[in-house]
Design a protein around this motif. Structure first.
Motif, PDB file in Angstrom:
ATOM      1  N   HIS A  31     101.801  68.393  -6.904  1.00 55.20           N
ATOM      2  CA  HIS A  31     101.041  68.636  -5.919  1.00 55.20           C
ATOM      3  C   HIS A  31     101.483  68.005  -4.814  1.00 55.20           C
ATOM      4  O   HIS A  31     101.927  66.832  -4.984  1.00 55.20           O
ATOM      5  N   ILE A  32     101.426  68.574  -3.797  1.00 53.30           N
ATOM      6  CA  ILE A  32     102.604  68.029  -2.530  1.00 53.30           C
ATOM      7  C   ILE A  32     101.712  67.322  -1.756  1.00 53.30           C
ATOM      8  O   ILE A  32     100.420  67.287  -1.008  1.00 53.30           O
ATOM      9  N   THR A  33     101.882  65.982  -1.143  1.00 58.13           N
ATOM     10  CA  THR A  33     101.643  65.129  -0.479  1.00 58.13           C
ATOM     11  C   THR A  33     102.116  65.635   0.734  1.00 58.13           C
ATOM     12  O   THR A  33     101.685  64.090   2.054  1.00 58.13           O
ATOM     13  N   ASP A  34     103.253  65.201   1.028  1.00 60.98           N
ATOM     14  CA  ASP A  34     103.665  65.087   2.539  1.00 60.98           C
ATOM     15  C   ASP A  34     105.363  66.476   2.638  1.00 60.98           C
ATOM     16  O   ASP A  34     105.843  66.699   1.497  1.00 60.98           O
ATOM     17  N   VAL A  35     105.282  66.208   4.003  1.00 64.02           N
ATOM     18  CA  VAL A  35     106.780  67.179   4.006  1.00 64.02           C
ATOM     19  C   VAL A  35     107.326  66.235   4.981  1.00 64.02           C
ATOM     20  O   VAL A  35     107.648  65.301   5.732  1.00 64.02           O
ATOM     21  N   TRP A  39     111.750  66.917   7.662  1.00 67.23           N
ATOM     22  CA  TRP A  39     112.099  67.901   8.176  1.00 67.23           C
ATOM     23  C   TRP A  39     113.724  67.558   8.647  1.00 67.23           C
ATOM     24  O   TRP A  39     113.145  66.010   9.097  1.00 67.23           O
ATOM     25  N   VAL A  99     114.373  71.074   4.451  1.00 64.07           N
ATOM     26  CA  VAL A  99     112.964  70.097   4.021  1.00 64.07           C
ATOM     27  C   VAL A  99     112.948  69.359   3.061  1.00 64.07           C
ATOM     28  O   VAL A  99     113.353  70.687   1.646  1.00 64.07           O
ATOM     29  N   LEU A 151     109.550  68.306   0.000  1.00 63.12           N
ATOM     30  CA  LEU A 151     108.915  68.190  -0.080  1.00 63.12           C
ATOM     31  C   LEU A 151     108.095  67.226  -1.181  1.00 63.12           C
ATOM     32  O   LEU A 151     109.435  66.863  -1.939  1.00 63.12           O
ATOM     33  N   VAL A 195     106.342  65.926  -3.585  1.00 64.88           N
ATOM     34  CA  VAL A 195     105.458  65.673  -4.710  1.00 64.88           C
ATOM     35  C   VAL A 195     105.122  64.326  -6.040  1.00 64.88           C
ATOM     36  O   VAL A 195     106.074  63.742  -6.084  1.00 64.88           O
ATOM     37  N   VAL A 208     111.094  68.175  -3.996  1.00 63.97           N
ATOM     38  CA  VAL A 208     111.381  69.414  -4.199  1.00 63.97           C
ATOM     39  C   VAL A 208     112.684  69.428  -2.610  1.00 63.97           C
ATOM     40  O   VAL A 208     111.496  69.322  -1.108  1.00 63.97           O
TER      41      VAL A 208
END
Lengths: 199, 154
Positions: free
Chosen positions: B83-87, B89, B110, B112, B114, B125
């Motif tokens: 599950h992606i929670t934030d990003v 960059w 970038v 991600l 998770v 990731v």
């Protein structure tokens, strides 16, 4: 910026005038093939027989040319600088012109080959997405839980990997907002100024 | 948890085994009721079938109605993909590397963040991309968002 040629390098290239005009073209072709595909001793032997020159001379000539071309392409030296660099070798005008032409014709290709040698992180290839609504699970019935399921395709050293990820609608909007900000940065004055001044 | 009911002073006269059985039974009943989204009459009927008297059934149901937590907890139990929670960059401008000088190219990194449904943490990731690739990615995410919006209006 001038190319600095070592004594050994100069000795290798020194066999070029001895080889003759037609030979230089052949050696150039061999050098490029070596850059594209790696060393090919059989091809050098064939060329040696065809041109009636020793195999060692051919090999040295090819190695010399490979080094000359890769260094010049790597540094992206200008025409004038290239001419000045090879001037120290004391070749004829005709030979100098052939070498310059060889450099200019192939430097773009050589740079792209060199570019593949740089260290790399996994890079983005593509993204597939799908909208899901979870209706029930073993621990809870009668749900309505929307989610976006994605397959992220990445390239890592010639392998393609695919990773399955999921996110909820709120996080999806947050991701879009953050990444749009990232894209906008390149257009900001700060980045523009740096890009302009770096060339 | 087990340790707290066994330590409760009001319950110290009851056989610990019986206490544990009651605790487990009550917990199972609550979870099942929550899972099925059962209403009070369904719970009552079930408890009647178990031969509980009126008074106990009423007490249980009153307590049950005060707790909304069950559904929330059950909601998050279960398997799902990462599950992606934030990003985050990073924008960089490449100048040269040891194989090639004067590369002059912008590139994005970038990451991600998770989460795993089982263990909670997972290596992030990360990937690099050009501006065009990032535009492609954002375009696709926006398509997904638009599709979500249309689905909620149906």
């Amino acid at each position: 910026m001038l190319l600095v040629l070592s004594a050994e390098h100069r000795a290798h290239l020194g066999c070029l005038p001895r080889a003759g005009g037609a030979a230089v073209g052949e050696l150039g072709r061999l050098a490029l093939e070596q850059l594209r595909r790696g060393a090919a001793p059989r091809a050098c032997e064939t060329a040696a027989r065809k041109l009636n020159i020793g195999v060692d001379t051919i090999q040295h000539g090819v190695e010399g040319l490979v080094y000359l071309l890769t260094e010049s392409s790597k540094l992206m030296i200008s025409e004038v600088d290239f001419q000045d660099s090879i001037h120290v070798l004391g070749f004829s005008d005709e030979l100098n012109k052939s070498l310059l032409q060889l450099y200019l014709d192939n430097r773009k290709e050589i740079r792209s080959i060199l570019g593949e040698l740089a260290p790399r992180l996994p890079s983005y290839h593509s993204l597939e997405w799908r909208l899901d609504v979870q209706l029930a699970s073993r621990s809870l019935r009668q749900q309505i839980k929307p989610a976006v399921t994605m397959k992220l395709h990445l390239n890592q050293n010639e392998d393609q990997t695919a990773q399955v990820l999921q996110t909820d609608p709120a996080t999806l909007l947050h991701l879009i907002q953050q990444l749009e900000q990232a894209l906008g940065e390149m257009k900001m004055n700060h980045c523009r100024r740096i890009v302009r001044n770096m060339k | 948890s087990n340790s707290s009911i066994l330590d409760d002073p009001d319950l110290k006269d009851i056989d610990p085994t019986v206490l544990k059985h009651c605790h487990a039974a009550a917990a199972t009943c609550i979870l099942e009721a929550g899972k099925q989204n059962a209403d009070i009459s369904a719970i009552s009927t079930c408890l009647e079938d178990c031969k509980l008297d009126r008074e106990r059934i009423e007490q249980f149901c009153t307590e049950y109605q005060r707790r909304e937590l069950v559904t929330v907890v059950s909601f998050s139990i279960g398997r799902s993909p990462l599950h992606i929670t934030d990003v985050s960059w990073r924008l960089e401008y490449q100048i040269k590397n040891n194989q090639l000088h004067k590369t002059y190219q912008p590139s994005y990194l970038v990451t991600l963040n998770v989460e795993n449904s089982d263990s909670g943490s997972h290596p992030d990731v990360s990937f690099s991309c050009t501006m065009e690739q990032l535009q492609d990615l954002v375009g696709k995410l926006k398509d997904a968002a638009k599709s979500l919006e249309r689905a909620t209006q149906m």
